[in-house]
Design a protein around this motif. Structure first.
Motif: not given
Length: 323
Positions: A10-16, A22-26, A65-75
């Motif tokens: 998701i971070a890669l999709d947002e920052h491309r 990597a910086e955002v995800c520390m 990526i769409i499914r990953a967002r949904k999964t993390l949203h549920e988490v």
């Protein structure tokens, strides 16, 4: 497959960009790259096309990526559930706001909500209607402040107030001396619209009795703007007229506008969340803060004619053309 790997893509999709993600995800860039490679090998699918600059998801990658967002949203919803059970007004909430409302309401709202939920951290994002709906459904934002009804079964709408539309006219307009504005057949060719704001445009066309969009500025030029303020300046320059929300006139001392006769056309403004959003106390505090900062004229209980947009032929055709 791990939740952390899903956060990485998701971070890669947002920052491309690997270094920025990597910086955002520390995490180190090599560490992120290895985790992406491991996930792609496990799935047997390339998620990103590394030959593209900037980085771009593959066709299958976009769906993952769409499914990953949904999964993390549920988490994240599990964590929010615990907070909601305690009625704690703490944590972070991402609020998406329709761009035709945000400049006129959000500054006052943020000042007020600080007193009602001082431990909440708000992330504000301006979006158009289509983006707001998609973002709430995928979990990219938690709450949308927008015109309703959306007509979507997976969304829950909490109505806050009704905002009337008014006609914004230049000084020489023929209706300038009238008590109220009434649509005249010749006016429709001079109506200024906002590009990309399909919901807003659909409402304006409904007010004017038109069911499809045209190039209202004639053949001399086209325009591609998304700001109500720019529309108003075009009116001041004598390039047409606009129908604008009442809140956009709050600080216009020189405004030349006319109201419509009651029941005046209006848009219903609501806080919209997904059907699994449970932070009811937070929504209540947000509604209270918004209501508190509204001008008295919007609290008087006047009769309005609500203008819907989700079933407009113009809106349906405009959005379909984007797919």
């Amino acid at each position: 497959m791990t939740l952390q790997q899903l956060r990485y893509i998701i971070a890669l999709d947002e920052h491309r960009h690997f270094a920025k993600a990597a910086e955002v995800c520390m995490v180190t860039q090599p560490g992120l790259t290895i985790q992406l490679k491991n996930l792609e090998e496990e799935l047997g699918i390339k998620i990103f096309d590394r030959d593209k600059v900037p980085l771009k998801p593959t066709l299958a990658g976009r769906e993952i990526i769409i499914r990953a967002r949904k999964t993390l949203h549920e988490v994240d919803g599990i964590r929010d559930f615990v907070i909601g059970q305690k009625d704690d007004l703490e944590g972070t909430v991402t609020l998406g706001v329709i761009s035709t409302l945000s400049p006129y309401l959000i500054p006052q709202f943020m000042k007020e909500v600080r007193t009602r939920a001082p431990k909440m951290h708000f992330i504000i994002k301006e979006m158009n209607t289509s983006q707001l709906i998609e973002s709430v459904l995928t979990g990219a934002i938690d709450v949308a402040l927008m015109a309703t009804p959306t007509g979507h079964l997976l969304l829950r709408e909490h109505v806050v107030f009704n905002e009337p539309f008014v006609a914004f006219l230049n000084e020489g307009h023929a209706m300038g001396d009238n008590a109220f504005y009434e649509i005249k057949p010749g006016d429709t060719q001079n109506l200024l619209l906002l590009r990309q704001e399909y919901c807003f445009n659909a409402q304006l066309l409904d007010i004017c009795g038109i069911n499809k969009g045209n190039e209202f500025m004639g053949e001399q030029f086209n325009y591609d703007i998304s700001s109500v303020e720019t529309l108003k300046n075009m009116v001041r320059a004598g390039l047409g007229f606009a129908i604008v929300p009442e809140l956009s006139l709050a600080h216009d001392a020189d405004a030349h506008y006319k109201r419509f006769k009651e029941p005046a056309p209006s848009r219903e403004i609501s806080l919209v969340v997904s059907d699994n959003f449970i932070r009811k106390l937070l929504l209540e505090k947000m509604k209270e803060a918004i209501w508190e900062v509204l001008p008295a004229s919007l609290k008087e209980g006047k009769k309005y004619r609500r203008i819907q947009w989700n079933d407009s032929p113009y809106f349906i055709n405009a959005v379909s053309s984007l797919k």
